[in-house]
Design a protein around this motif. Structure first.
Motif, PDB file in Angstrom:
ATOM      1  N   LYS A 181       0.828  -1.205   0.000  1.00 52.08           N
ATOM      2  CA  LYS A 181       0.000   0.000   0.000  1.00 52.08           C
ATOM      3  C   LYS A 181       0.864   1.258   0.000  1.00 52.08           C
ATOM      4  O   LYS A 181       0.508   2.265  -0.612  1.00 52.08           O
ATOM      5  N   SER A 182       2.012   1.189   0.663  1.00 55.81           N
ATOM      6  CA  SER A 182       2.909   2.341   0.733  1.00 55.81           C
ATOM      7  C   SER A 182       3.780   2.470  -0.511  1.00 55.81           C
ATOM      8  O   SER A 182       4.487   3.471  -0.671  1.00 55.81           O
ATOM      9  N   GLY A 183       3.753   1.443  -1.374  1.00 54.12           N
ATOM     10  CA  GLY A 183       4.545   1.482  -2.601  1.00 54.12           C
ATOM     11  C   GLY A 183       5.905   0.829  -2.499  1.00 54.12           C
ATOM     12  O   GLY A 183       6.684   0.855  -3.458  1.00 54.12           O
ATOM     13  N   ASN A 184       6.197   0.199  -1.371  1.00 52.40           N
ATOM     14  CA  ASN A 184       7.499  -0.446  -1.173  1.00 52.40           C
ATOM     15  C   ASN A 184       7.378  -1.932  -1.523  1.00 52.40           C
ATOM     16  O   ASN A 184       7.182  -2.782  -0.650  1.00 52.40           O
ATOM     17  N   LYS A 185       7.531  -2.261  -2.803  1.00 51.91           N
ATOM     18  CA  LYS A 185       7.315  -3.630  -3.263  1.00 51.91           C
ATOM     19  C   LYS A 185       8.420  -4.578  -2.809  1.00 51.91           C
ATOM     20  O   LYS A 185       8.162  -5.757  -2.550  1.00 51.91           O
ATOM     21  N   GLN A 186       9.641  -4.089  -2.710  1.00 55.20           N
ATOM     22  CA  GLN A 186      10.738  -4.952  -2.285  1.00 55.20           C
ATOM     23  C   GLN A 186      10.542  -5.409  -0.847  1.00 55.20           C
ATOM     24  O   GLN A 186      10.732  -6.584  -0.515  1.00 55.20           O
ATOM     25  N   ARG A 187      10.156  -4.466   0.014  1.00 52.76           N
ATOM     26  CA  ARG A 187       9.914  -4.843   1.408  1.00 52.76           C
ATOM     27  C   ARG A 187       8.699  -5.764   1.504  1.00 52.76           C
ATOM     28  O   ARG A 187       8.701  -6.720   2.289  1.00 52.76           O
ATOM     29  N   ALA A 188       7.669  -5.504   0.699  1.00 51.90           N
ATOM     30  CA  ALA A 188       6.495  -6.372   0.680  1.00 51.90           C
ATOM     31  C   ALA A 188       6.891  -7.784   0.297  1.00 51.90           C
ATOM     32  O   ALA A 188       6.436  -8.761   0.911  1.00 51.90           O
ATOM     33  N   ARG A 189       7.727  -7.913  -0.722  1.00 53.84           N
ATOM     34  CA  ARG A 189       8.180  -9.225  -1.176  1.00 53.84           C
ATOM     35  C   ARG A 189       8.868  -9.986  -0.043  1.00 53.84           C
ATOM     36  O   ARG A 189       8.599 -11.173   0.171  1.00 53.84           O
ATOM     37  N   GLU A 190       9.738  -9.313   0.685  1.00 55.05           N
ATOM     38  CA  GLU A 190      10.452  -9.959   1.789  1.00 55.05           C
ATOM     39  C   GLU A 190       9.487 -10.412   2.882  1.00 55.05           C
ATOM     40  O   GLU A 190       9.624 -11.517   3.431  1.00 55.05           O
ATOM     41  N   TYR A 191       8.496  -9.581   3.179  1.00 50.92           N
ATOM     42  CA  TYR A 191       7.526  -9.949   4.207  1.00 50.92           C
ATOM     43  C   TYR A 191       6.650 -11.116   3.758  1.00 50.92           C
ATOM     44  O   TYR A 191       6.332 -12.011   4.557  1.00 50.92           O
ATOM     45  N   PHE A 192       6.220 -11.123   2.496  1.00 53.29           N
ATOM     46  CA  PHE A 192       5.424 -12.247   2.004  1.00 53.29           C
ATOM     47  C   PHE A 192       6.223 -13.550   2.098  1.00 53.29           C
ATOM     48  O   PHE A 192       5.687 -14.602   2.474  1.00 53.29           O
ATOM     49  N   GLN A 193       7.495 -13.495   1.761  1.00 51.61           N
ATOM     50  CA  GLN A 193       8.346 -14.680   1.846  1.00 51.61           C
ATOM     51  C   GLN A 193       8.437 -15.184   3.282  1.00 51.61           C
ATOM     52  O   GLN A 193       8.388 -16.398   3.534  1.00 51.61           O
ATOM     53  N   ARG A 194       8.547 -14.264   4.215  1.00 51.43           N
ATOM     54  CA  ARG A 194       8.648 -14.657   5.625  1.00 51.43           C
ATOM     55  C   ARG A 194       7.322 -15.184   6.158  1.00 51.43           C
ATOM     56  O   ARG A 194       7.292 -16.110   6.971  1.00 51.43           O
ATOM     57  N   ALA A 195       6.218 -14.610   5.678  1.00 50.91           N
ATOM     58  CA  ALA A 195       4.908 -15.136   6.063  1.00 50.91           C
ATOM     59  C   ALA A 195       4.757 -16.582   5.602  1.00 50.91           C
ATOM     60  O   ALA A 195       4.286 -17.445   6.355  1.00 50.91           O
TER      61      ALA A 195
END
Length: 236
Positions: free
Chosen positions: A150-164
């Motif tokens: 939502k904030s536009g930070n796709k790289q950080r989102a990717r890392e969080y999805f991987q950890r989830a």
């Protein structure tokens, strides 16, 4: 793909009621009465009966004013009806009283993300994850990922999805969102395998087929693209 989800299920977990007997300490009874009202309130909320939902959540808080589950329930109600300031006040109170409660940290984080306070939300999600008695780690990682999107930070989102997914491999929202990010990065093999895993676990869905169509279109596989389009038509 999907908005950040407030984990209302958290309000249902971790608060097992016990039968009141003659040996039950009298101090435990307000908590049990509060739990019963929270359950009623959640039921009314699901039915769309907002008046009854609020009534029961407020009674729950009267029974046990410092009970985090009651505080979160009423805060969520205020959020649902657009009473943002009231929700903010309750979430803030809950956090002050329960600074190490993972549910409080996670749910307040989802609220702050909806208010576009992305950095504060991210901090709360990470605090929730670090709590030793908090076990819904995959939920907080996914919420952190969705908030990062939502904030536009796709790289950080990717890392969080991987950890989830490392904590809970079959989370559908994380599977689909991570596959979409992989398609955008032209990581087609990884995305295909991820969507295959999704189909094996949840069956063929419109959301996953649309991603496969996008994938094969970008990869230049016309035959596979057309095949998935036909499957999508059969689902309509």
């Amino acid at each position: 793909m999907r908005p950040v989800l407030l984990t209302l299920s958290l309000l249902l977990s971790g608060c097992m009621t016990t039968e009141v007997t003659s040996t039950t300490p009298i101090e435990s009874r307000p908590r049990e009465r509060s739990d019963a009202r929270v359950e009623l309130g959640i039921g009314y909320l699901k039915q769309g009966n907002m008046i009854k939902a609020r009534e029961n959540f407020e009674i729950a808080l009267l029974h046990d004013p410092n009970y985090s589950r009651a505080q979160l329930s009423l805060a969520h109600y205020f959020e649902q009806v657009g009473e943002t300031q009231s929700a903010q006040s309750l979430y803030s109170t809950a956090l002050k009283q329960h600074p190490y409660n993972g549910d409080v940290l996670n749910n307040y984080g989802t609220f702050l993300c909806k208010q576009k306070h992305y950095d504060q939300a991210d901090d709360l999600f990470n605090q929730a994850i670090k709590q030793p008695s908090y076990y819904l780690i995959s939920v907080s990682f996914e919420n952190a990922a969705l908030c990062s999107l939502k904030s536009g930070n796709k790289q950080r989102a990717r890392e969080y999805f991987q950890r989830a997914l490392a904590h809970q491999p079959d989370r559908p929202i994380s599977l689909l969102n991570l596959a979409k990010l992989e398609i955008e990065n032209e990581e087609y093999t990884d995305a295909r395998l991820r969507l295959l895993r999704f189909h094996q676990r949840y069956g063929v869905k419109k959301s996953s087929l649309n991603l496969l169509i996008e994938l094969e279109q970008k990869a230049g596989n016309k035959a596979l693209e057309d095949g998935y389009r036909r499957q999508l038509e059969w689902l309509d």
